[in-house]
Design an enzyme around this catalytic site. Structure first.
Site, PDB file in Angstrom:
ATOM      1  N   GLU A   1      47.510 -16.186  -6.975  1.00 60.44           N
ATOM      2  CA  GLU A   1      47.326 -16.627  -5.579  1.00 60.44           C
ATOM      3  C   GLU A   1      47.105 -18.132  -5.438  1.00 60.44           C
ATOM      4  O   GLU A   1      46.151 -18.569  -4.788  1.00 60.44           O
ATOM      5  CB  GLU A   1      46.168 -15.853  -4.944  1.00 60.44           C
ATOM      6  CG  GLU A   1      46.396 -14.355  -4.958  1.00 60.44           C
ATOM      7  CD  GLU A   1      45.209 -13.539  -4.422  1.00 60.44           C
ATOM      8  OE1 GLU A   1      44.245 -14.137  -3.933  1.00 60.44           O
ATOM      9  OE2 GLU A   1      45.285 -12.302  -4.508  1.00 60.44           O
TER      10      GLU A   1
ATOM     11  N   ASN B   1      51.183 -14.238 -10.098  1.00 57.07           N
ATOM     12  CA  ASN B   1      50.960 -13.080  -9.212  1.00 57.07           C
ATOM     13  C   ASN B   1      50.487 -13.554  -7.842  1.00 57.07           C
ATOM     14  O   ASN B   1      49.621 -14.432  -7.749  1.00 57.07           O
ATOM     15  CB  ASN B   1      49.873 -12.198  -9.860  1.00 57.07           C
ATOM     16  CG  ASN B   1      49.674 -10.870  -9.159  1.00 57.07           C
ATOM     17  OD1 ASN B   1      50.647 -10.156  -8.908  1.00 57.07           O
ATOM     18  ND2 ASN B   1      48.431 -10.521  -8.859  1.00 57.07           N
TER      19      ASN B   1
ATOM     20  N   HIS C   1      50.514  -5.498  -0.797  1.00 57.83           N
ATOM     21  CA  HIS C   1      49.492  -4.848   0.039  1.00 57.83           C
ATOM     22  C   HIS C   1      50.067  -4.759   1.450  1.00 57.83           C
ATOM     23  O   HIS C   1      50.188  -5.777   2.136  1.00 57.83           O
ATOM     24  CB  HIS C   1      48.210  -5.680   0.063  1.00 57.83           C
ATOM     25  CG  HIS C   1      47.514  -5.758  -1.259  1.00 57.83           C
ATOM     26  ND1 HIS C   1      46.906  -4.672  -1.837  1.00 57.83           N
ATOM     27  CD2 HIS C   1      47.325  -6.796  -2.111  1.00 57.83           C
ATOM     28  CE1 HIS C   1      46.357  -5.035  -2.995  1.00 57.83           C
ATOM     29  NE2 HIS C   1      46.608  -6.317  -3.187  1.00 57.83           N
TER      30      HIS C   1
ATOM     31  N   GLU D   1      50.086  -4.590  -7.139  1.00 59.28           N
ATOM     32  CA  GLU D   1      48.855  -4.107  -6.480  1.00 59.28           C
ATOM     33  C   GLU D   1      49.214  -3.263  -5.266  1.00 59.28           C
ATOM     34  O   GLU D   1      48.593  -3.369  -4.202  1.00 59.28           O
ATOM     35  CB  GLU D   1      47.985  -5.293  -6.048  1.00 59.28           C
ATOM     36  CG  GLU D   1      47.605  -6.209  -7.196  1.00 59.28           C
ATOM     37  CD  GLU D   1      46.729  -7.393  -6.780  1.00 59.28           C
ATOM     38  OE1 GLU D   1      46.197  -7.394  -5.652  1.00 59.28           O
ATOM     39  OE2 GLU D   1      46.586  -8.324  -7.597  1.00 59.28           O
TER      40      GLU D   1
ATOM     41  N   ASP E   1      49.605  -0.990  -2.267  1.00 52.99           N
ATOM     42  CA  ASP E   1      48.966  -0.007  -1.390  1.00 52.99           C
ATOM     43  C   ASP E   1      49.572  -0.169  -0.008  1.00 52.99           C
ATOM     44  O   ASP E   1      49.988  -1.254   0.380  1.00 52.99           O
ATOM     45  CB  ASP E   1      47.427  -0.093  -1.386  1.00 52.99           C
ATOM     46  CG  ASP E   1      46.850  -1.478  -1.166  1.00 52.99           C
ATOM     47  OD1 ASP E   1      47.546  -2.357  -0.613  1.00 52.99           O
ATOM     48  OD2 ASP E   1      45.688  -1.695  -1.538  1.00 52.99           O
TER      49      ASP E   1
HETATM   50  O1  9MR Z   1      40.340  -4.607  -5.286  1.00 51.78           O
HETATM   51  C1  9MR Z   1      39.522  -5.718  -5.549  1.00 51.78           C
HETATM   52  C2  9MR Z   1      38.208  -5.538  -4.842  1.00 51.78           C
HETATM   53  O2  9MR Z   1      37.458  -4.494  -5.445  1.00 51.78           O
HETATM   54  C3  9MR Z   1      37.416  -6.826  -4.895  1.00 51.78           C
HETATM   55  O3  9MR Z   1      36.286  -6.688  -4.054  1.00 51.78           O
HETATM   56  C4  9MR Z   1      38.260  -7.994  -4.439  1.00 51.78           C
HETATM   57  C5  9MR Z   1      37.460  -9.273  -4.569  1.00 51.78           C
HETATM   58  O4  9MR Z   1      38.191 -10.416  -4.416  1.00 51.78           O
HETATM   59  O5  9MR Z   1      39.438  -8.071  -5.219  1.00 51.78           O
HETATM   60  C6  9MR Z   1      40.223  -6.956  -5.048  1.00 51.78           C
HETATM   61  O6  9MR Z   1      41.439  -7.105  -5.741  1.00 51.78           O
HETATM   62  C7  9MR Z   1      42.244  -8.191  -5.312  1.00 51.78           C
HETATM   63  C8  9MR Z   1      43.034  -8.652  -6.509  1.00 51.78           C
HETATM   64  O7  9MR Z   1      42.162  -8.968  -7.553  1.00 51.78           O
HETATM   65  C9  9MR Z   1      43.907  -9.832  -6.154  1.00 51.78           C
HETATM   66  N1  9MR Z   1      44.737  -9.564  -5.031  1.00 51.78           N
HETATM   67  C10 9MR Z   1      44.067  -9.029  -3.859  1.00 51.78           C
HETATM   68  C11 9MR Z   1      43.254  -7.801  -4.249  1.00 51.78           C
HETATM   69  C12 9MR Z   1      42.639  -7.165  -3.011  1.00 51.78           C
HETATM   70  O8  9MR Z   1      41.697  -8.023  -2.420  1.00 51.78           O
END
Ligand code: 9MR
Length: 476
Positions: free
Chosen positions: A174, A217, A253, A282, A284
């Site tokens: 990101e 990513n 997402h 990722e 969903d």
């Molecule tokens: O799913 C993850 C969640 O449990 C955490 O609270 C969050 C914190 O930043 O990160 C989420 O996963 C993220 C991933 O690491 C990077 N892309 C976005 C995902 C969803 O926020």
């Protein structure tokens, strides 16, 4: 307004969920499927009757994000082991999790996921080495020279620990801004080291583990848009100059504000044409029933149609543990029943059900966790109980699942500009941003099965009357 979010052990939600997401037209026109060639090993059982086995039929993996604290739950572990042949630690490999204190590394939670995966012959995606979020404050406080040393040391230590065990690493996550600028996102790395931090991270990564695939990513890069164009140009430049990069991850997402783009497949293909693998990292999709199923099917077909799309990962197993639990975005309901989306994915992968397992009719909802597993669970439901000019009171009702609990924990993330002036019936711990409070019981931790309690708080809106984000409830 009431928002139900159900049991999980997740951390605070990424601020990214609040960003305006680029709205792109829905549709799967032009998606066709092809068959790949490479045979994969994996734990998935009868050929084609599970997600992993069906994906392996075309040489691909089908993975899921895994949280270490759920591995002891039998429904969770059984579904993981039966259906998936790849895992991504959801939070356990992030910088704050493994190097919260400089040069003191704690791999225990991540190790538990990696050893579980290895024992089941699953691939592991490493997530993530360099990211602006979930970054300890000691890192952001460093001056440039020291930050460079710390970044390279972090990459080196973490990759060395997992050397030989990781299929692909999200080396940088990101790093680009949303919107039309195509610019890099401001971060300690970007601001102090400049654009070159990304290639430096990749070069360091290659020098540590030359066998792992090295990925960039990102999210909101799933269709052709200004942000994906910027990433595309970076990858093209890396390939031209010999900067080591092997793959690009598309987080994917999706929800109604950010639907599956109509040019999703074309976008994957243009990256693949640069000479990198592409992966859906990722996935969903919020929704329910046949609409959700169709969207899932279209995503899978898009990957299958791109020869270099080597695999897909969904961002969690049951809806209740999703970072977007209230949007029921995953393939299994809260009791591990297979949703319509599951069947659509399995079918798109070329598999077919062996008739085992329960089937969720796909009516959506899905906020009542835990029944049938016997494990401790809870849900958290937010209600605004009072509003006035300048602020409001919020209340979160915690309800135990099918087993009695003796403790609970809920995270509340305030919106931009918001502050709280008081919290009652709960004990708070704030994160370093001052925006996320973890609330645990003050006296009201023990709840019989199905029983409820609540805590409340006052918010000064400072112009933002949006409901705070109430994360999943974790029971103990
Ligand atoms: O799913 C993850 C969640 O449990 C955490 O609270 C969050 C914190 O930043 O990160 C989420 O996963 C993220 C991933 O690491 C990077 N892309 C976005 C995902 C969803 O926020």
């Amino acid at each position: 307004m009431t928002i139900n979010v159900s049991d999980a052990g997740g951390r605070h939600r990424s601020p990214f969920r609040t960003f305006a997401r680029r709205a792109l037209a829905l549709g799967g026109a032009g998606l066709v499927s092809v068959t790949g060639v490479v045979a994969l090993s994996g734990s998935a059982q009868a050929a084609g009757s599970t997600l992993g086995a069906a994906a392996a039929g075309s040489g691909r993996y089908f993975g899921t994000a895994v949280a270490a604290n759920h591995l002891g739950e039998s429904g969770y572990a059984t579904t993981l082991d039966t259906e998936f042949n790849a895992v991504t630690p959801e939070n356990e490999m992030k910088w704050d999790a493994v190097e919260g204190t400089r040069n003191t590394f704690n791999f225990s939670n991540a190790d538990s996921i990696v050893s579980h995966a290895q024992s089941k012959n699953m691939k592991v995606r490493g997530h993530t080495l360099v990211w602006h979020s979930q970054l300890p404050s000691w890192v952001s406080g460093l001056a440039a020279t020291d930050l460079r040393t710390a970044m390279n040391n972090h990459i080196t230590q973490v990759m060395t620990h997992y050397k030989g065990k990781i299929y692909a690493w999200d080396v940088v996550n990101e790093a680009f801004q949303d919107g039309s600028s195509g610019a890099r996102r401001s971060s300690p790395f970007q601001d102090k080291l400049g654009d070159g931090f990304i290639e430096e991270a990749f070069k360091t990564a290659r020098s540590v583990d030359s066998a792992a695939k090295l990925c960039y990513n990102d999210y909101n890069t799933d269709g052709v848009n200004a942000k994906s164009n910027a990433v595309y140009n970076m990858v093209k430049d890396f390939k031209a100059r010999g900067v080591p990069i092997d793959c690009v991850g598309f987080q994917s997402h999706f929800n109604s504000n950010s639907p599956v783009p109509s040019d999703y497949q074309a976008n994957l293909q243009r990256f693949a044409d640069l000479g990198v693998d592409v992966q859906i990292t990722e996935l969903d999709i919020e929704g329910s029933g046949s609409a959700q199923a169709t969207n899932y099917s279209n995503v899978v077909k898009a990957c299958l149609a791109v020869t270099r799309c080597t695999g897909m990962t969904v961002w969690g197993i049951p809806d209740k543990y999703s970072w977007r639990a209230s949007g029921t975005p995953l393939l299994f309901d809260d009791n591990y029943g297979k949703k319509a989306a599951y069947t659509a994915v399995l079918t798109a992968l070329g598999g077919s059900s062996s008739g085992g397992g329960t089937t969720d009719p796909g009516t959506g909802g899905g906020t009542d966790p835990g029944t049938g597993t016997g494990s401790k669970t809870c849900t958290a439901a937010y209600t605004a109980t009072q509003t006035w000019q300048g602020g409001f009171n919020g209340q979160v009702t915690i309800t135990a699942g099918s087993a009695a609990i003796t403790g609970w924990s809920v995270k509340v993330t305030l919106g931009t500009g918001q502050t709280t002036t008081g919290v009652w019936n709960g004990t708070t711990a704030w994160d370093s941003t001052g925006k996320v409070m973890t609330v645990t019981p003050s006296y009201n931790g023990s709840l019989a099965a199905g029983a409820s309690t609540s805590f409340g708080f006052t918010v000064q809106a400072n112009g933002n009357t949006a409901a705070p984000t109430v994360s999943v409830c974790t029971a103990s």
